[in-house]
Design a protein around this motif. Structure first.
Motif, PDB file in Angstrom:
ATOM      1  N   MET A  63       1.960   7.087  -6.677  1.00  0.00           N
ATOM      2  CA  MET A  63       0.951   8.042  -7.130  1.00  0.00           C
ATOM      3  C   MET A  63       1.569   9.417  -7.417  1.00  0.00           C
ATOM      4  O   MET A  63       0.990  10.218  -8.141  1.00  0.00           O
TER       5      MET A  63
ATOM      6  N   THR B 193       0.833  -1.209   0.000  1.00  0.00           N
ATOM      7  CA  THR B 193       0.000   0.000   0.000  1.00  0.00           C
ATOM      8  C   THR B 193       0.864   1.254   0.000  1.00  0.00           C
ATOM      9  O   THR B 193       0.600   2.200  -0.751  1.00  0.00           O
ATOM     10  N   TRP B 194       1.914   1.260   0.840  1.00  0.00           N
ATOM     11  CA  TRP B 194       2.787   2.442   0.877  1.00  0.00           C
ATOM     12  C   TRP B 194       3.528   2.614  -0.441  1.00  0.00           C
ATOM     13  O   TRP B 194       3.742   3.751  -0.892  1.00  0.00           O
TER      14      TRP B 194
ATOM     15  N   ILE C  65       8.093   9.536   2.239  1.00  0.00           N
ATOM     16  CA  ILE C  65       6.903   8.692   2.425  1.00  0.00           C
ATOM     17  C   ILE C  65       7.318   7.232   2.604  1.00  0.00           C
ATOM     18  O   ILE C  65       6.887   6.559   3.544  1.00  0.00           O
TER      19      ILE C  65
ATOM     20  N   ILE D 144       1.044   4.201  -2.827  1.00  0.00           N
ATOM     21  CA  ILE D 144       0.858   5.625  -2.510  1.00  0.00           C
ATOM     22  C   ILE D 144       2.040   6.435  -3.014  1.00  0.00           C
ATOM     23  O   ILE D 144       1.871   7.522  -3.586  1.00  0.00           O
ATOM     24  N   ALA D 145       3.252   5.923  -2.824  1.00  0.00           N
ATOM     25  CA  ALA D 145       4.438   6.643  -3.306  1.00  0.00           C
ATOM     26  C   ALA D 145       4.440   6.734  -4.828  1.00  0.00           C
ATOM     27  O   ALA D 145       4.820   7.768  -5.392  1.00  0.00           O
TER      28      ALA D 145
END
Length: 185
Positions: free
Chosen positions: A131, A124-125, A151, A128-129
């Motif tokens: 993105m 998930t992280w 992040i 997100i990164a």
């Protein structure tokens, strides 16, 4: 582990089986030292026979290994004699010991759940990164790259620390519930 969780699940169950079997061995030793021979024979020794016999039958049933027919017969005899021994001291209630053993063993599946949760959060992280990509200009690209690194570093560190804490707590809980209730007073 996310694509094929079965190997991690089997490792979790193997750790549980080892822990529970160790607790039964320690319980047998404790009962013998305390001169509680009937308890050692009818409760502990019955599980010492029953657990490996069940493992043999389950491995055979799931076709995990090719078992010779005499080994399967030993498994059936072991399960039968373990159940008979357990039912001598407390008839019918011994079935609760067997189902309790299965419940204790399955509670080690938390190890699998913790592993999958760790991987899921890490993925998930990473998403997100990602993105923040694609990088626009040189200056904006450097700022975005620094932001992405912050992040990733911050959240992967958080995930690592959080899951390490969870693994410690759950393993202590498993030892306390599944190991100590049989052999510690």
């Amino acid at each position: 582990p996310l694509r094929n969780p079965i190997p991690l699940f089997l490792v979790s169950l193997a750790l549980g089986l080892i822990t529970i079997y160790l607790s039964v061995i320690l319980s047998t030793i404790t009962h013998i030292k305390q001169k509680e021979i009937k308890t050692a024979i009818f409760e502990d020794f019955s599980l010492l026979i029953l657990i490996p016999s069940l493992v043999i039958l389950i491995i055979n049933m799931l076709d995990m290994l090719e078992m010779p027919s005499n080994m399967v017969m030993i498994g059936f005899v072991g399960v039968g004699s373990g159940l008979v021994l357990a039912n001598i001291k407390k008839p019918v209630l011994a079935l609760f010991d067997v189902t309790g053993f299965i419940g204790d063993l399955l509670s080690f599946a938390r190890i699998l759940a913790l592993g999958l949760a760790t991987v899921g959060l890490a993925m998930t992280w990473n998403i997100i990164a990602e993105m923040f990509l694609p990088l626009d200009s040189v200056l904006g690209g450097i700022i975005k790259m620094v932001l992405i690194l912050i992040i990733l570093l911050a959240f992967h560190t958080f995930n690592f620390l959080f899951q390490t804490l969870g693994a410690c707590i759950h393993s202590l809980r498993l030892q306390y519930i599944e190991l100590f209730n049989r052999c510690y007073s």
